[in-house]
Each structure stands twice: as C-alpha cells, then as structure tokens.
Design a protein around this motif. Structure first.
Motif, PDB file in Angstrom:
ATOM      1  N   ASP A   1      34.918  12.662  26.656  1.00 13.56           N
ATOM      2  CA  ASP A   1      35.664  12.098  27.437  1.00 13.56           C
ATOM      3  C   ASP A   1      36.794  11.727  26.865  1.00 13.56           C
TER       4      ASP A   1
ATOM      5  N   GLU B   1      39.460   9.956  27.332  1.00 11.04           N
ATOM      6  CA  GLU B   1      40.033   8.589  27.455  1.00 11.04           C
ATOM      7  C   GLU B   1      39.088   7.482  26.835  1.00 11.04           C
ATOM      8  N   THR B   2      37.928   7.761  26.976  1.00  9.40           N
ATOM      9  CA  THR B   2      36.882   6.559  26.519  1.00  9.40           C
ATOM     10  C   THR B   2      36.261   7.073  25.234  1.00  9.40           C
ATOM     11  N   GLY B   3      36.289   8.170  24.824  1.00  8.60           N
ATOM     12  CA  GLY B   3      35.707   8.762  23.534  1.00  8.60           C
ATOM     13  C   GLY B   3      34.083   9.307  23.868  1.00  8.60           C
TER      14      GLY B   3
ATOM     15  N   PHE C   1      31.384   0.437  31.478  1.00  3.77           N
ATOM     16  CA  PHE C   1      31.301   1.311  30.245  1.00  3.77           C
ATOM     17  C   PHE C   1      30.229   0.589  29.547  1.00  3.77           C
TER      18      PHE C   1
ATOM     19  N   TYR D   1      40.184  -0.502  20.745  1.00  6.78           N
ATOM     20  CA  TYR D   1      39.583   0.265  21.485  1.00  6.78           C
ATOM     21  C   TYR D   1      39.387  -0.429  22.942  1.00  6.78           C
TER      22      TYR D   1
ATOM     23  N   LEU E   1      40.502   0.597  26.541  1.00  5.98           N
ATOM     24  CA  LEU E   1      39.437   0.777  27.673  1.00  5.98           C
ATOM     25  C   LEU E   1      39.717  -0.264  28.880  1.00  5.98           C
TER      26      LEU E   1
ATOM     27  N   VAL F   1      41.714   1.810  31.043  1.00  4.36           N
ATOM     28  CA  VAL F   1      40.961   3.094  31.639  1.00  4.36           C
ATOM     29  C   VAL F   1      39.797   2.634  32.489  1.00  4.36           C
ATOM     30  N   MET F   2      39.314   1.659  32.346  1.00  6.32           N
ATOM     31  CA  MET F   2      38.121   1.445  33.093  1.00  6.32           C
ATOM     32  C   MET F   2      38.840   1.016  34.524  1.00  6.32           C
TER      33      MET F   2
ATOM     34  N   ARG G   1      39.708   3.566  36.565  1.00  3.55           N
ATOM     35  CA  ARG G   1      38.604   4.338  37.257  1.00  3.55           C
ATOM     36  C   ARG G   1      37.919   3.370  38.486  1.00  3.55           C
TER      37      ARG G   1
END
Lengths: 161, 792, 263
Positions: free
Chosen positions: B653, B655-657, C173, C245, C249, C252-253, C256
């Motif tokens: 993935d 986007e998240t690695g 995550f 990171y 995220l 990204v999260m 989602r």
C-alpha cells in the motif's frame, strides 16, 4: 488476605488471596491448574486466556478478587466429560495446530470463544479474533486451519497436508 | 495412498493430548515443598562501574533468606565460549570471563549483579528493589554502535580488550587475493550494504530454572528450560560451579519453544543451584517477559557490505563480504561460531561461483549477548546473497529466475566442494526452482498484479534460492575449526521384557514432535505398533548422553543414533532367534516384526525374542548376554545440505507503506521425509519467523543502550492476521548420502529462505509500480520504512 | 506489584465514597492499569473496582443520542451500539483483541487518555459529553494532553453521551507491535458540520484536525483531503513512525475514514 469464591470448571472453589493476586496466579498456584500459562507481563501474548462468565479474558490482567462469584472455564475444563478431546481440541491435534504447546491453552480458549460467537468464521475472521494470541512455533497456518475444521468447514483446499 | 503408520506417515502427535488438556509439565508448573523464590537485581544502565552493592537492608527485609552478589561468584568459573575462533593474523579470539553475577562492571541493561532469595516471589522482588536502590553504579558511556566500538579504543566493554573486537576472521584467507583481483577486473560488480536486523527469539515460555540440593547425598538437580540438558550439565558442573558431573542431574521437562535461545547455559541456572545448596531448599526463578527481552540471547545483528562480481550475462565470478557481527556484552556459548563457520561457509550458496571471500569482525557492545537463533548464520548468508543477486539482476536487466538457474551447481557435479570449504553431498536446485514456479503459478502473476493494481495496491514477486548446512555436526571437522565439544549424539533403545520399548534420546523436543516421529522410525524398523514405543528425553539421569536439539540436528544426528541402536537390537535379536530356531544366524531374516529362517516358515515374533532375552531359559548364555538394550553413539561424516526455492508475493500500500504477504510458496529438498505433517509444520513456523524478521521484528537499543523494544508493546511479533497460509512442497528429494535415514533436517529452512524472498518481493512491487529509485530497504520492511523509501 | 486494598462497591455512591481514601485509584477493566502496576509504575493504596456497579453499565439510545455506561466493556459496545451508531461500534470492536474487549471499558479508556487509544477519537469527533460523578464535560474540554484529562481527584466517569452523526467512520492504522493506533482518524458528519479527530499521532494526544475539517465541510469526499498533511512538528516521532510519516498518515487515514463513511 481475603477469601474469594468462584466456580472453576464446574467446581465451587475458594481461597485466600491478596488484592494483587491475579486470576492467573490464583488458578496456577491456588488451584494447581497449571494449564493456564503466563507468557508476558503486558497483556499481549494471550497464553493465559480463560473464559469468565463465557467471555475470553486474559487471566493475567484481572484480579481474582474482582471475580467473586464468577464462572471460570480453563483449558482443564475443555475436554469431553469422558476425558476425550473435544471437537476443537481434536481439530488442533488432527491439523497439527500446536508445536511446543505453551500458547495452546490460550489459543484453544480464544478459538472456543470465537466459535461460540461465530460458528462458521472465515479465515480472516479467525485470524482477526486471534490477534491477542501469539504463537511462535506454527506460523498460525495450522491453527487457523484447525479452527476452520472445528467449525465444520472443509479445509482440504487450505494448502495440502 | 499416504502411509498411516511408520516412516512417511503423518502420524498425529501423541504429545498434543497433554498440551491440549492443560496437562503439560513446564518448568514453572512444578511446585516443590519448601521452595523459595529468586529474583535478580539487574542493571538499568548499559555500561557502569559497580561502586557498591549494598545488601544490608535487603537482607533484613521480611521473608528474605539469602542475598548473592558478584563477590560470591568471583572465585568460581565463568560461562565459557564453546568455540575458539582465530583471527586472520592467527591470534586467538578475545574471551572475557562471563560471571554468574556481574562483578566490577555491568555491561548491558539487564545484566544481573545481585540476587535475592525469599520465601515468596513478592518478598524477593521487594528486596531486589531495595538492593537496586542501595547500590551505586557509576554510569559509563554506552558502546552500542559497532563501528564506533571498534574505532574508539578508549571506551571498552571489557577493560582488557582495547578495541572491543573479539576477532577479525577471514574465510578463506587464501582466497582473498584472487577474489580481490577478480572483482577489480570483472565486467560488472554489484555492491549492497545491508543490515541483518537483531531479533529477540521470544520462545513463548519464558526461561525458568529450579535448583534442588539433597544434603543426604550431595546431589543436585536442576530443572530448567533447556534445549540441551547434557551441555548445561557439563557447563555448570565442569566449568562454572565445579560440581562433579555425576552429582548433578539436569532435567528439561516440557519446554515451550527455544529457537536457539534455550541452547545455552545462563547464570540464573548456576544461581538457583548455589542458593539451593546454601539454603537446603528448592530455589526457583521464572523470567518475566521483560527479563527475557533483556537477557535471552538475541539473534542476527550483522552489518554487511557484499559485492557480487559477474559477467554481463549474470554468471557469477566472485562474492566478497565484509561483515560486522554484534556479539553483545559477553560471549554466549555458541556466539563465536554463529557469524563465522555457520555463516561464512555458506557464502557460496547453491551456486558454482568460483571465488568467495568472507571477512567477519565480531564486536563487543553493551547489549545483550547475541547467539544462534533459528537458522543461525545461514539466514544472514542467504539474505546477503539473495538480495545482492536480485539487485544485480535489476542493474543488468536480467531475469532473476534465469540468473539463478544459470549459476546453480548441477546434479552431475556432486559431491561438490565450494570455495568456502563445504562439500555438498547431493542436491537438485533447479528441480526446486522449477517446482516453486509451478506451485506458485508464476505464469499467472501478471493477472494477479493487475487485480491488485485495480485495488490500489502494488504487487511484487520475490525469489530466494537457499541452501544450509545442518545436521550439526561432524566432530573431526568442527574440532579442526575450533569447536570445544564433539557434536555426535547418542541413544539407548531399551526393549522391555514384554516387548514394548523405551528410547532414551539425546535430542530434546520443545515443539518438534520427537515423541511421535522418533517412535514412528523405531516402530517401522521393528515392525511393531508406534504405541509400543516411548521416547524419553530431557533428563540427564535417564539418557546416556546427548548434545541436544538445534541446528536441525535432531533427526539427522540424534535420530540416526537411535536408528543405529535399533539396528543393534535387530542384530542381537537375530542371534537369539538363531538359537531358538536352531538355525544359523546368517539364515535369519527380520521383517515386519518377525525373525524368520530364510526359506522356511519357522519364525519368532519380536515379542517372543524380547521375552526370551529377559527370561533366558532357552538362550545362548555362553555367547550372548541376556537382556535387550543397546546404545549407539553416532557422529555424522558430513553436514547435511537441505536446499530449496521460495517465492513470495506481496501487496504494498504505497500510501501507508504497509506490506501484506499475500502468498508464500516453498519448494524444499529435505531428503527423506519421516512425517510430512510435522515437516510442514516446521516449515510454516520457520517461514512465519522469517516473515516476522522481514516485516516487523526489530530490536532497538538507543545510544544509551536502553532497549526501546523491550516488550510486546514495541517489539512487533507477527500475529495471525499478519501472516498468510503457506504453500509447502517437499516432493523434490535427494536423500542425504551419508546417513542411513537419508534425512537432512527441516527445522531452520523456513527462517533461512524466507526473509530475502519477502524483501525481494517488496522491491519488485515498487519497481513494477514505477518506484524505481528504491534499490534496497533494510529489515524490518515496516510501513514507516517503506513509506519513507517511497517518499524520501 | 505492590499490594493494595481491594474494594468493590455496588453503587456509584459507594464508589465515590471509596475514592476519598488516601491513595485510592479507580479500577475499571484494568487492561492498561494492571500492566502499569506490574511494572510498579503505579502503586495505589486502594483499588476501587467499578465493575460491580450496574448503573454504570449498558448502552441506551434515545432519539439521536446514545448513552454508554462508563463501565461497559468494549465487546458489549461493539454489539449493542452496532445498530444505532455503527462507526462507534466498529471502533469498539477493533480495540485490542477479544480478551481485552471483554474487560476494557470506555470509562477506563477515556480516564487514561492514552495518546494511542481509539475511544478518545470517537468521543472527540462525535462531540460527545463525558458524564461524571460531579458534572458533565464536553469532549472538547475533556482531553488535555498525554494521559491528562479534565477529571479531578476522585472524580469518576459514569457515562458518555454521544449525539449520533449522520455519517461517521473510524479508520485505524495499527502500530504493529502493540495493536494500538499508530495514526487513526474518526470522521463524523452531522448536517454540513464535519469533525475529524486523530489519535496516535500527536505529542498532545487526541486532537481535532481542523484543516481536514475545513476541507471536508466544503466537500465531504476523500479527494478533499488528498495530499493534505498535518503539521509534522506536533507529531510523535518514534520507532514505529517518524513525524513526517504520521503527518502524512493523518491525511491518508482521514480520507479512508471519509470513504468508509460514504460507503
């Protein structure tokens, strides 16, 4: 010391414990039920899982005194009445779902709880449910397979034996 | 039709019944009358000078029975290194004393410098805390980074070792000039710098030891979590405490996994025995998981630079590696051989590369001792090779399958001596590669990749073709190489008067299933039911001798010893049968449990012969002793060489690695298979650990030497949801040529072959996804690292 | 673990009284506290178990408001909230593992305010109200940084009241070792108002991601936060994730979670 009473594997038991006595300690040292194992101190490994009033609980992360009157089931209470392996236990043996056996009591207890909630889980559901049970020997393949088989599902397609 | 009995059958494991019903007997399950509890006082600094250990207050606390410090053990022996390695210049390795309790200095977080024995665990714990509070340890700068450790001679883990170097080993030194020359003139050289990440073995059962002393006889008993009870007895008796070996029994009952970490003798074992003698009471200790993290011997921890020289078609010309191997603060028993003879000798892989040179500098640091962990040296060799080969294929735009195939040693070349000193007896590497490509449906990969892409995932395919040397080990060879022990094994086969059998084996089963599989072999050979055979292991008072279980040796060495003892039983049985049947011994045949006179219907069953041996009324007493019990020692002529090909498919993935291993395929050659079910289980477990190393397991000491991954909150153990089903094939079988069972060993394979397959698959996924600037990611290939590689 | 006196009141009133003892500490499911006590990082003199108080247990729904008793285990919330507030039920069903969910409670989680816990995100994004033995506290006022809340000495959370959003989802995550949140987003939309709460990411514990909220209020779609990042300076940087990171995220999260909420 305070007296605590509970029902363990169908038997009424009681014992004197300290406030800090964990259920796992009470079972292992107080009742000599050493099938319940302790594999970590951060409530992660799951070797100590037992059922408390039907629900899976990490016995290393609950005080005995908090379970006054509770109904407990441990690995020693999982076999059939005649002492033979229950279908779930038998599935673990049939599918080589254990190696060193140390995590096994927790695996069986968690798997039994899963099947009580969800009688026909998918492989993904089995894996998700066992998130709190660490096994270092099996790579989980045969554990998942055993649980699926115990639920009555055909596991012949799950990589050949 | 699969067999349902004996060799080759998937017999269900008899040990499972007790484990599944909570009736196992692990060390901590044992409760002894009058037992006392030991707790260790452990350093919370990585490096410090012990100014004072003040036990006065602790000694008077409630329940405290005895207190021990390093002072109490300064006149007894240290825990020795089992293998002498010599540096390139011929000097012997540096071998600092490893005391029972630290004396003078503490050298890693968790290093025990005192111990308390009390009536209860909690009392011992309270008193241990008091000693920690009352002691003065002057903190010294921690030595953590290996390069810095060697560079800075002023800061020393052991004051007498100026450059923190245990040894600087070259293998083979005579190859060096030639390898340098080939690399200099080669058409292509691929260089890769990599880290083989330090791992904590994490057997699920924490270490535990119970010492007992019997004043009436002067006997000691140590019940302990060991893969290797005889070696522990030898080390405790002869080296550390000076107890006569015949006065010490070591029992390793059910043991909850080892993976190497329970091969070794640890100071806690000596302490509980010493305390038991002093108090004349049983003294017990069980590690908390945090102690396991801090003090179990860790694994791997190499920093390597590897160069691969080849021509433009990818034909290998030379490999050269420079490795720094972290040995931690003290030498654990097999710490010195793991990065050398278990690593450097494998650096030719399954390839006909003509020139190889390996240099390993092994370095002391203020971290926990590092020793053999499942695979031990061979995973490090395989990872370096299989990663650099993959990188070379990308650089030269060559097919990684084809390149390996082109460089394989071919079946007609055996026996084959490598440039790093091993003599492979047999193998068929191309067959396992073909097999894995078939079972993995490589042809269908592109369609699967497209399906992944449609779900927003990058899919990659990673190959690893591996070999190992196991069945450890031929004593004459390891003796030449510096081993201080022999690595044969022993077994006694005792046929009881009623015809059933007790086998005492030097192997120790802590998950491998010996109780079942060894019984299958005996049953097959004697033509009797498996249920008539009992396997006894893990008790030095019952077993003739043994070097324990590790290095995939249980079957290939201990099992062969047992098989040879059975052969002796059959030979004696023939003599008895000849007498009873009034025939010549040469005419007696033994088959399916019957001794027969060839060409007649005259026969005696195995049970009749056994009975006669113990009730020798009609028996050749003049020439033959009664009884039916035989012992065999077996020393292998060579290592065994399992090999195989692994293919991993991952989804990344971007986007998240996050990396998901979506498929894992193994085609292994283990020679003959005794129990397919157990073999598969061993491969599953090894691959699971290998994927764990590749994706999530990391052992991190900060610059002060604090272990930041000291619990399951930060050390990522692979869970069920992190791992796939594995597709395991073992149909390619080239039986070992030098042991009568034709077996090679399967316990470590999965952990050896899998990490590079996973990392190669991740790099492949990124490249296929157009992310071509990433040529390597160090393990563990965690989400953060993959994301950083993509976006960095 | 140091020893302590264990008391198990059967009513809130008794619990409040018991908490007045010197060195008293409330024990709910204990799934964090007991581990902390094993490490001797907490050593209460008196442990007051809240697991025997019936009035603090259960899930009830009245109109668009759901109330969860503070001593309700995650497993019960996962089941009983599933119909009324599926996003919160899913959050509860993803905390820890099944055995942890049997014991761990919403009150215990909120009182501890672990920066990587799941519930604080659900509570903050939902604009829930924390009901205590003394008062009611808005979620926006309750969380005050790492392991810090508005709770006073001896104050016990008794219930949490959730206004049920029109659409919501929690995208978690995992931190690979602990299975806590590495960086996770709870998104809740009521009318046109969008609240986004992030857990696991910040040095200051759970927080509302206002930049994400603004973007989503204008356009409630994953694309609206595509490429947006939180401020890396405020993020936790550790072995499991760098500041940069985690900052990435967050976007990204959140995207989602929005996609899940729209599904």
């Amino acid at each position: 010391m305070t007296k605590v009473s509970m029902t363990v594997n169908g038997r009424a038991v009681s014992g004197d414990v300290e406030g800090r006595t964990l259920l796992s300690t009470f079972l292992r040292e107080g009742l000599a039920l050493t099938g319940t194992h302790v594999g970590c101190d951060t409530s992660q490994c799951g070797a100590c899982v037992v059922h408390v009033n039907g629900a899976p609980v990490k016995s290393c992360t609950v005080f005995a005194l908090d379970l006054e009157g509770a109904t407990i089931r441990t690995i020693e209470g999982m076999a059939n009445a005649d002492g033979s392996l229950s279908p779930l236990q038998q599935a673990f043996q049939d599918h080589h779902g254990l190696q060193c056996g140390f995590c096994t009591p927790g695996m069986v207890m968690s798997s039994a709880a899963l099947l009580a909630e969800n009688p026909r889980p998918t492989p993904q559901e089995v894996r998700a449910y066992l998130d709190g049970n660490i096994c270092r020997c099996t790579g989980y393949h045969n554990i998942v397979k055993a649980v699926l088989a115990a639920s009555g599902q055909d596991v012949s397609a799950v990589a050949a034996e | 039709m699969p067999k349902d009995f004996g060799i080759g059958a998937s017999s269900k494991r008899r040990e499972d019944v007790r484990f599944l019903t909570g009736q196992g007997h692990y060390t901590d399950d044992l409760q002894l009358h009058g037992q006392a509890h030991a707790v260790f006082v452990r350093s919370n600094v990585a490096h410090g000078r012990i100014r004072s250990v003040n036990t006065a207050r602790a000694a008077t606390m409630p329940g405290v029975l005895a207190v021990f410090t390093g002072e109490d053990f300064k006149d007894v022996g240290g825990n020795p290194a089992g293998w002498l390695i010599k540096s390139r210049n011929g000097e012997a390795m540096r071998e600092p004393k490893r005391p029972v309790l630290a004396h003078g200095k503490v050298r890693h977080v968790g290093d025990a410098y005192a111990a308390v024995v009390a009536e209860t665990y909690q009392q011992a714990k309270d008193a241990a805390q008091q000693i920690a509070d009352d002691s003065v340890i002057e903190e010294l700068p921690a030595i953590i980074d290996m390069a810095a450790a060697v560079a800075d001679a002023s800061n020393r883990v052991h004051d007498e070792i100026p450059d923190n170097l245990c040894y600087d080993w070259g293998w083979i030194e005579d190859n060096r000039a030639r390898v340098d020359e080939v690399i200099k003139s080669a058409p292509h050289v691929t260089t890769l710098e990599l880290v083989n990440n330090r791992l904590v073995p994490n057997a699920m059962e924490p270490r535990a030891s119970i010492g007992e002393y019997f004043p009436g006889t002067g006997d000691y008993r140590l019940t302990t979590t060991s893969q290797n009870p005889h070696l522990t007895r030898l080390l405790v008796a002869a080296f550390v405490l000076g107890i006569p070996e015949n006065k010490l029994t070591v029992v390793a009952p059910d043991v909850g996994g080892g993976f190497g970490s329970k091969i070794y003798h640890y100071g806690e074992e000596a302490l509980v025995l010493t305390a038991a003698r002093k108090l004349k009471r049983p003294v017990r200790w069980t590690a908390e998981r945090s102690e396991s993290f801090l003090t179990d011997a860790h694994g791997r921890d190499h920093v390597t630079r590897i160069e691969l020289a080849c021509d433009k078609q990818g034909n290998f010309l030379a490999f050269r590696t420079e490795t720094m191997a972290n040995v931690g603060a003290y030498l654990s028993n097999f710490a010195t051989v793991t990065p050398t003879f278990l690593h450097g000798t494998l650096m030719a892989g399954p390839y006909k590369v003509p020139n190889v040179y390996v240099n390993v500098k092994t370095v002391f640091t203020n971290t926990a001792p590092v020793d053999a962990y499942r695979g031990a040296g061979r995973p490090e060799a395989t990872f370096s090779l299989e990663r650099v080969i993959d990188k070379m294929c990308r650089e030269l735009n060559l097919d990684p399958f084809e390149v390996r195939r082109r460089n394989f040693i071919t079946p007609d070349m055996f026996p084959y001596t490598t440039p790093v000193g091993l003599a492979y007896d047999t193998g068929n590497y191309e067959a396992t590669l073909d097999k894995v490509m078939e079972i993995a449906d490589v042809a269908g990969f592109e369609a699967r990749r497209k399906a992944s892409a449609a779900r927003g995932k990058l899919r990659g395919l990673g190959l690893s073709t591996w070999i190992e040397a196991c069945g450890i080990a031929p004593s004459h060879l390891v003796g030449v190489l510096g081993s201080r022990v022999g690595l044969y094994d022993a077994a006694t086969v005792r046929v009881n008067a009623t015809g059933n059998i007790s086998v005492m084996t030097g192997a120790h089963s802590h998950g491998q299933g010996h109780e079942t599989v060894f019984a299958q072999i005996v049953a097959e050979k004697l033509g009797i039911p498996e249920s008539s055979v009992e396997i006894v292991h893990g008790d030095t008072s019952k077993i003739p001798f043994g070097m324990g279980s590790y290095g995939s040796r249980s079957l290939a060495v201990c099992g062969v010893a047992m098989s040879k003892a059975v052969d002796k039983i059959i030979a004696k049985g023939k003599k008895i049968a000849a007498h009873m049947l009034e025939a010549s011994e040469a005419d007696i045949t033994f088959e399916a449990g019957k001794f027969s006179v060839a060409g007649t219907d005259k026969a005696k069953t195995f049970g009749e012969i056994a009975f006669s041996a113990y009730v020798p009324h009609n028996y050749p007493l003049e020439t033959l002793e009664p009884g039916l019990e035989e012992t065999a020692f077996y020393d292998p002529a060579n290592f065994t060489y399992p090999a195989g090909a692994y293919l991993c498919e991952v989804e990344v993935d971007a986007e998240t690695g996050k990396v998901d291993v979506v498929a894992f395929h193994c085609a292994d050659d283990f020679g003959n298979i005794m129990n397919p079910m157990v073999v598969e289980g061993q491969v599953h477990g090894g691959v699971g650990q290998g994927i764990g190393q590749a994706l999530c397991e990391n052992t991190f000491y900060d610059e002060n030497g604090q272990l930041l991954t000291g619990s399951y909150m930060d050390y990522a153990m692979p869970r069920a949801a992190d791992l796939p089903f594995y597709n395991v094939d073992y149909s390619c079988q080239t039986p070992c040529t030098h042991n009568p069972l034709g077996v090679k060993g399967c316990g470590e394979a999965g952990a050896i072959g899998s990490p590079p397959a996973v990392v190669n698959a991740v790099i492949d996924a990124l490249h296929r996804g157009g992310i071509t600037h990433v040529t390597h990611i160090d393990m563990p290939v965690s989400p953060n690292r993959v994301w950083s590689a993509i976006h960095g | 673990m140091h020893n302590f006196d264990f008391v198990k009141p059967s009513s809130l009133a008794e619990a409040v009284k018991a908490m007045q003892a010197e060195g008293a500490q409330a024990l709910s499911g204990g799934q964090t506290l007991i581990s902390t006590m094993k490490q001797r990082l907490a050593a209460p003199a008196v442990l007051v178990s809240l697991t025997g108080i019936a009035e603090m247990k259960g899930v009830s729904v009245a109109g668009r408001v759901m109330t969860i008793g503070a001593a309700t285990p995650h497993a019960v919330v996962a089941k009983e909230a599933a119909k009324a507030y599926p996003a919160l039920a899913a959050l509860a069903g993803g905390i820890g593992d099944p055995a942890v969910r049997s014991r761990g409670t919403i009150g215990g989680s909120l009182a501890n305010n672990d920066p990587a816990a799941c519930y604080p995100a659900g509570v903050l994004a939902s604009a829930a109200t924390i009901v205590t033995s003394r008062r009611e506290i808005a979620a926006d006022d309750f969380f005050q940084g790492l392991f810090t809340t508005a709770l006073e000495e001896g104050e016990i959370i008794t219930a949490v009241r959730f206004p049920i959003p029109d659409r919501a989802a929690y995208a978690k995550f995992l931190q690979p070792a602990s299975r806590f949140s590495l960086t996770s987003a709870f998104v809740a939309r009521t009318g046109s108002a969008v609240r986004v709460a992030i857990t696991g990411a910040s040095e200051n514990g759970v927080f509302r991601w206002t930049e994400g909220e603004r973007a989503l209020s204008a356009n409630f779609s994953p694309q609206a936060v595509k490429g947006l990042k939180a401020n890396a300076d405020d993020m936790i940087g550790d072995l499991h994730g760098s500041k940069a990171y985690r900052a990435a995220l967050v976007g990204v999260m959140t995207a989602r979670a929005v996609a899940m909420a729209m599904a």
